[in-house]
Design an enzyme around this catalytic site. Sequence first.
Site, PDB file in Angstrom:
ATOM      1  N   LYS A   1      13.738  95.991  45.755  1.00  0.00           N
ATOM      2  CA  LYS A   1      12.433  95.350  45.536  1.00  0.00           C
ATOM      3  C   LYS A   1      11.293  96.335  45.761  1.00  0.00           C
ATOM      4  O   LYS A   1      11.460  97.371  46.397  1.00  0.00           O
ATOM      5  CB  LYS A   1      12.269  94.147  46.473  1.00  0.00           C
ATOM      6  CG  LYS A   1      13.245  93.011  46.190  1.00  0.00           C
ATOM      7  CD  LYS A   1      13.111  92.472  44.775  1.00  0.00           C
ATOM      8  CE  LYS A   1      11.812  91.721  44.565  1.00  0.00           C
ATOM      9  NZ  LYS A   1      11.695  91.191  43.179  1.00  0.00           N
TER      10      LYS A   1
ATOM     11  N   HIS B   1       7.471  95.455  39.091  1.00  0.00           N
ATOM     12  CA  HIS B   1       6.716  94.299  38.574  1.00  0.00           C
ATOM     13  C   HIS B   1       5.231  94.433  38.907  1.00  0.00           C
ATOM     14  O   HIS B   1       4.605  93.539  39.475  1.00  0.00           O
ATOM     15  CB  HIS B   1       7.281  92.994  39.146  1.00  0.00           C
ATOM     16  CG  HIS B   1       8.715  92.745  38.799  1.00  0.00           C
ATOM     17  ND1 HIS B   1       9.123  92.418  37.527  1.00  0.00           N
ATOM     18  CD2 HIS B   1       9.844  92.801  39.553  1.00  0.00           C
ATOM     19  CE1 HIS B   1      10.443  92.259  37.504  1.00  0.00           C
ATOM     20  NE2 HIS B   1      10.903  92.498  38.709  1.00  0.00           N
TER      21      HIS B   1
ATOM     22  N   GLU C   1      12.615  97.548  35.660  1.00  0.00           N
ATOM     23  CA  GLU C   1      12.430  96.493  34.660  1.00  0.00           C
ATOM     24  C   GLU C   1      11.817  96.969  33.350  1.00  0.00           C
ATOM     25  O   GLU C   1      11.773  96.209  32.372  1.00  0.00           O
ATOM     26  CB  GLU C   1      11.587  95.348  35.235  1.00  0.00           C
ATOM     27  CG  GLU C   1      10.111  95.649  35.430  1.00  0.00           C
ATOM     28  CD  GLU C   1       9.799  96.283  36.775  1.00  0.00           C
ATOM     29  OE1 GLU C   1       8.601  96.407  37.098  1.00  0.00           O
ATOM     30  OE2 GLU C   1      10.749  96.656  37.505  1.00  0.00           O
TER      31      GLU C   1
ATOM     32  N   TYR D   1      12.667  97.958  41.360  1.00  0.00           N
ATOM     33  CA  TYR D   1      11.917  96.931  40.624  1.00  0.00           C
ATOM     34  C   TYR D   1      10.497  96.912  41.176  1.00  0.00           C
ATOM     35  O   TYR D   1      10.296  96.708  42.369  1.00  0.00           O
ATOM     36  CB  TYR D   1      12.541  95.547  40.825  1.00  0.00           C
ATOM     37  CG  TYR D   1      13.874  95.344  40.147  1.00  0.00           C
ATOM     38  CD1 TYR D   1      13.980  95.340  38.758  1.00  0.00           C
ATOM     39  CD2 TYR D   1      15.037  95.126  40.885  1.00  0.00           C
ATOM     40  CE1 TYR D   1      15.205  95.153  38.130  1.00  0.00           C
ATOM     41  CE2 TYR D   1      16.260  94.930  40.268  1.00  0.00           C
ATOM     42  CZ  TYR D   1      16.342  94.942  38.888  1.00  0.00           C
ATOM     43  OH  TYR D   1      17.549  94.746  38.271  1.00  0.00           O
TER      44      TYR D   1
ATOM     45  N   ASP E   1       8.275  86.904  39.275  1.00  0.00           N
ATOM     46  CA  ASP E   1       8.002  88.313  39.561  1.00  0.00           C
ATOM     47  C   ASP E   1       6.947  88.896  38.625  1.00  0.00           C
ATOM     48  O   ASP E   1       6.284  89.874  38.963  1.00  0.00           O
ATOM     49  CB  ASP E   1       9.280  89.145  39.437  1.00  0.00           C
ATOM     50  CG  ASP E   1      10.046  89.229  40.754  1.00  0.00           C
ATOM     51  OD1 ASP E   1       9.400  89.150  41.806  1.00  0.00           O
ATOM     52  OD2 ASP E   1      11.270  89.367  40.717  1.00  0.00           O
TER      53      ASP E   1
ATOM     54  N   ARG F   1      19.877  92.375  49.535  1.00  0.00           N
ATOM     55  CA  ARG F   1      20.527  93.411  48.735  1.00  0.00           C
ATOM     56  C   ARG F   1      20.218  94.808  49.305  1.00  0.00           C
ATOM     57  O   ARG F   1      19.352  94.968  50.147  1.00  0.00           O
ATOM     58  CB  ARG F   1      20.039  93.333  47.282  1.00  0.00           C
ATOM     59  CG  ARG F   1      20.508  92.110  46.530  1.00  0.00           C
ATOM     60  CD  ARG F   1      19.819  91.963  45.182  1.00  0.00           C
ATOM     61  NE  ARG F   1      18.421  91.573  45.310  1.00  0.00           N
ATOM     62  CZ  ARG F   1      17.602  91.353  44.280  1.00  0.00           C
ATOM     63  NH1 ARG F   1      18.046  91.526  43.047  1.00  0.00           N
ATOM     64  NH2 ARG F   1      16.349  90.993  44.495  1.00  0.00           N
TER      65      ARG F   1
END
Length: 364
Positions: free
Chosen positions: A75, A96, A118, A94, A270, A15
């Site tokens: 990510k 996490h 998130e 993101y 994740d 992505r």
Amino acid sequence: MKIGVPKEIKNNESRVGLTPAGAFELVNYGHEVYIQETAGESSGFADIDYREVGAVMLPTIEAVYAMADMIVKVKEPIASEYPLVKRNQIVFTYFHFASSEALTRAMIKSGAICIAYETVQDDEGTLPLLTPMSEVAGRMAIQQGAKHLEKPIKGRGVLLGGVPGVPPGRVLILGAGVVGVQAAKMAAGLGAHVTVLDINMKRLRYVNDVMPPHVVTEFSSVYNIKKHIKTHDLIIGAVLIPGAKAPNLITREMLKDMRAGTVLVDVAVDQGGCFETTRPTTHEDPTYIIHDIVHYCVANMPGAVPYTSTLALTNVTLPYILKLANLGWEAACSKYPDLGRGLNIVKGEVVIDEIKETFDGALV
């Protein structure tokens, strides 16, 4: 503002953080957009597509980080990127954090403003930037689970939909949130028998209302989980506690109660995973086996369908990127509480309780 979009370098992450359409909007508002060369190729977007809308292409990831006031990614930064993150730089992606103390420490050390997709949360409690990837991951969980039930991949040899005269496969879904509902929809569409467990009766009522009769709901408890793992072929872990580590709902000992070839797909990997035996895997090497139970724990499942995922992600992130770019992070996070809830680490300080609780003072 100068917005930088580096190429994703996590294993098999295809992505990209921004589509050409997103870049066009930012340029149209007077911002400068810097894209690393070939960053969008795997998602179906060529460098020329970005150049045509006014973005500037840079040859290296180092150049992008050096140029940008705000980094927009998909990510979390990996170890080789840690030194590239600058003090006071906004990093919007993101993260996490609860699943990685090393990442958390690195971002504290960087002095950056870390805003996690998130944990952006609206007043109704929904997670608008997590939802589209949860939708993709929920649907993919059934695709991958069905594939890995095949005998050549050490699964039980079960066809989820069955055939006339043979009962369908049985799917157990732990969690009735976005991931769980999308997984149930896909499994039901294949003709599988589906059981959905959750502790939220409102969600179970919703599933009961919208799903066909071969999707059944039950209250989640240790007793019910132990009962169902003995008879279900595919088990989907779909539990999320925003910003915090996922609970272990299936222990290592419980694997012994399952039939050989049962497949576990942990979409919560994740956030540390909701199976005790979960460890992150990649699209390159997606599974491992413990006690004859197949574990599929790919940490970036939507990365396997990057065209769909990138479009879906930019649809929801772009309005927030514009707010940050137009107002600056402090004014934007103050004016828009949903965006403010995305703040995780600010200039070396952890500002979200879930991360502090996860590491239980170890970051002090």
